[in-house]
Scaffold this motif. Structure first.
Motif, mmCIF file in Angstrom:
data_model
loop_
_atom_site.group_PDB
_atom_site.id
_atom_site.type_symbol
_atom_site.label_atom_id
_atom_site.label_comp_id
_atom_site.label_asym_id
_atom_site.label_seq_id
_atom_site.Cartn_x
_atom_site.Cartn_y
_atom_site.Cartn_z
ATOM 1 N N TRP A 11 0.835 -1.085 -0.104
ATOM 2 C CA TRP A 11 -0.023 -0.139 0.173
ATOM 3 C C TRP A 11 0.774 1.235 -0.009
ATOM 4 C CZ3 TRP A 11 -3.628 -2.502 -1.576
ATOM 5 C CH2 TRP A 11 -4.053 -3.625 -1.242
ATOM 6 N N VAL A 34 -4.468 -2.495 -7.744
ATOM 7 C CA VAL A 34 -4.301 -2.674 -6.379
ATOM 8 C C VAL A 34 -5.706 -2.859 -5.436
ATOM 9 C CG1 VAL A 34 -1.855 -2.142 -6.114
ATOM 10 C CG2 VAL A 34 -3.715 -0.777 -5.241
ATOM 11 N N PHE A 35 -6.451 -2.225 -6.590
ATOM 12 C CA PHE A 35 -8.058 -1.922 -5.936
ATOM 13 C C PHE A 35 -9.007 -2.980 -6.421
ATOM 14 C CE2 PHE A 35 -5.781 2.229 -5.563
ATOM 15 C CZ PHE A 35 -5.555 2.321 -4.262
ATOM 16 N N GLY A 79 -10.535 1.245 4.390
ATOM 17 C CA GLY A 79 -9.840 0.912 3.328
ATOM 18 C C GLY A 79 -10.548 1.662 2.143
ATOM 19 N N GLY A 81 -8.952 3.338 -0.347
ATOM 20 C CA GLY A 81 -8.212 3.295 -1.255
ATOM 21 C C GLY A 81 -8.435 4.894 -1.817
ATOM 22 N N ARG A 84 -12.510 4.508 -5.269
ATOM 23 C CA ARG A 84 -13.559 3.615 -6.199
ATOM 24 C C ARG A 84 -14.816 3.654 -5.879
ATOM 25 N NH1 ARG A 84 -14.583 -1.560 -7.889
ATOM 26 N NH2 ARG A 84 -14.190 -2.563 -5.649
ATOM 27 N N ASP A 100 -8.301 5.090 5.515
ATOM 28 C CA ASP A 100 -7.136 4.204 4.792
ATOM 29 C C ASP A 100 -5.743 4.271 5.497
ATOM 30 O OD1 ASP A 100 -7.276 2.866 1.997
ATOM 31 O OD2 ASP A 100 -5.376 3.056 2.767
ATOM 32 N N VAL A 101 -4.883 3.206 5.456
ATOM 33 C CA VAL A 101 -3.850 3.408 6.208
ATOM 34 C C VAL A 101 -2.671 3.832 5.384
ATOM 35 C CG1 VAL A 101 -2.857 1.156 4.761
ATOM 36 C CG2 VAL A 101 -2.130 1.624 7.304
ATOM 37 N N PHE A 105 -3.193 7.822 -0.713
ATOM 38 C CA PHE A 105 -4.627 7.312 -1.099
ATOM 39 C C PHE A 105 -5.843 8.310 -0.969
ATOM 40 C CE2 PHE A 105 -3.329 2.540 -1.188
ATOM 41 C CZ PHE A 105 -2.680 2.830 -2.491
ATOM 42 N N GLY A 130 -2.842 0.936 11.512
ATOM 43 C CA GLY A 130 -3.430 0.029 10.638
ATOM 44 C C GLY A 130 -4.329 -0.898 11.713
ATOM 45 N N TYR A 146 -14.501 -3.463 2.261
ATOM 46 C CA TYR A 146 -14.434 -4.579 1.435
ATOM 47 C C TYR A 146 -12.977 -4.474 0.854
ATOM 48 C CZ TYR A 146 -15.692 -6.369 -3.399
ATOM 49 O OH TYR A 146 -15.793 -7.401 -4.395
ATOM 50 N N ILE A 147 -12.664 -5.869 0.725
ATOM 51 C CA ILE A 147 -11.341 -6.447 0.335
ATOM 52 C C ILE A 147 -10.240 -5.715 1.121
ATOM 53 C CG2 ILE A 147 -10.601 -7.657 -1.677
ATOM 54 C CD1 ILE A 147 -11.452 -5.610 -3.654
ATOM 55 N N THR A 148 -10.429 -5.450 2.211
ATOM 56 C CA THR A 148 -9.361 -4.720 3.103
ATOM 57 C C THR A 148 -8.878 -5.483 4.403
ATOM 58 O OG1 THR A 148 -10.364 -2.343 2.338
ATOM 59 C CG2 THR A 148 -9.069 -2.699 4.716
ATOM 60 N N HIS A 151 -6.039 -7.921 4.197
ATOM 61 C CA HIS A 151 -4.933 -7.626 4.169
ATOM 62 C C HIS A 151 -4.194 -7.272 5.461
ATOM 63 C CE1 HIS A 151 -5.358 -7.465 -0.495
ATOM 64 N NE2 HIS A 151 -6.357 -6.804 -0.227
ATOM 65 N N CYS A 152 -4.978 -7.333 6.566
ATOM 66 C CA CYS A 152 -4.346 -7.061 8.024
ATOM 67 C C CYS A 152 -3.671 -8.156 8.605
ATOM 68 C CB CYS A 152 -5.545 -6.566 8.692
ATOM 69 S SG CYS A 152 -6.086 -4.985 8.001
#
Ligand SMILES: C[S@@+](CC[C@H](N)C(=O)[O-])C[C@H]1O[C@@H](n2cnc3c(N)ncnc32)[C@H](O)[C@@H]1O
Length: 280
Positions: A11, A34-35, A79, A81, A84, A100-101, A105, A130, A146-148, A151-152
């Motif tokens: 990220w 990446v998104f 998350g 990003g 989007r 977001d982290v 972004f 995070g 969503y889709i975050t 990743h943690c």
């Protein structure tokens, strides 16, 4: 600046690429994959935001969220990003907090929303460590992610879910997406652990984290089963629903006396599942 923990490297790498004078379309071509996993020299921010809008509509329907009056709600997106889906949320909600982290972004997210959403309804929140949200208790009505969380690190994901519940008012709703085990993970999970270990090696690691193949192998830092998540947070929730792909069986057991409704659903990725619940 983002965190320097290994699982945050993809990220911050994509964030660095976004943190310059590139046009918004160029940023989508450089980092958009990446998104939403799409690449190509013809990608534009407009199409990118359209994919987000379509997914927001789809998940409102699939996850039975139509009864939430978004127009009077404050929604926190964990998350976000580069915005989007955020633009779509600002067009539907009274207020949106994009978290977001990566701070670059968030700056791009503001630009995206200024073009395709309602910037007057947006504020941003940098998730510096995070795992915690610098928001007071009971500040939002809906949390969407969503889709975050996949990743943690597992404990960071659980901490973020607890934070999501803490900041949501009683009667509000959490809508959280997770990734769980599929057969190919027998190979992918050990490879991911190896790649993340390599990312920590000075010089070599930073270069490695720039490559798409290594990012895609290393960025999923956990697989969480519904039972694990529900056991961690169930006492703070009611009307707990677990939506998962109708193509697979996923164990969803009642957590003590708190019932959990399993909702096998078409058009959910077999490796994904969603926790949708009301905050007690
Ligand atoms: C795969 S992208 C998805 C973005 C957006 N939800 C979408 O669908 O377009 C994951 C996002 O989560 C962010 N992220 C990763 N770990 C995070 C954490 N611990 N806290 C907040 N954001 C995080 C990344 O910076 C990235 O923007």
């Amino acid at each position: 600046m983002g965190s320097r923990r290994a699982h945050h490297l993809p990220w911050s790498r994509a964030g660095n690429l976004a943190d310059n004078d590139l046009s918004a379309d160029e940023v989508v071509r450089e980092t958009g994959w990446v998104f939403n996993n799409e690449t190509g020299a013809d990608l534009t921010l407009e199409e990118f935001v359209n994919t987000g809008d379509r997914e927001v509509k789809r998940y409102i329907r699939l996850l039975e969220l139509e009864n939430i009056s978004l127009e009077s709600s404050t929604l926190l997106e964990i998350g976000s990003g580069i915005g989007r889906m955020t633009s779509s949320f600002t067009n539907r909600c009274r207020k949106v907090i994009a978290a977001d982290v990566d701070s670059a972004f968030l700056e791009r997210c503001r630009q995206t929303v200024a073009r395709y959403g309602r910037i007057d309804r947006l504020s941003t929140l940098h998730v510096i460590d995070g795992r915690s949200l610098a928001l007071s208790d009971n500040t939002v009505d809906v949390v969407f992610s969503y889709i975050t969380l996949q990743h943690c690190q597992p404990q960071d994901a659980i901490d973020l879910i607890k934070e999501a519940i803490r900041v949501t008012s009683s009667g509000g709703t959490v809508v959280l997406n997770f990734r769980t085990w599929v057969l190919k993970d027998v190979a992918l999970v050990p490879l991911g652990i190896a790649v993340r270990a390599l990312w920590k090696v000075p010089v070599v690691g930073t270069r490695l984290a720039h490559w798409r193949w290594s990012t895609r192998l290393g960025w999923q830092a956990n697989r969480l089963k519904p039972d694990t998540v529900v056991a961690a947070v169930a006492p703070a929730l009611r009307e707990i629903k677990v939506f998962h792909s109708a193509k697979r069986k996923l164990q969803v057991s009642a957590c003590g006396i708190i019932p959990v409704q399993a909702r096998p659903t078409n058009r959910i990725n077999p490796s994904h599942w969603w926790l949708v619940a009301q905050v007690s």
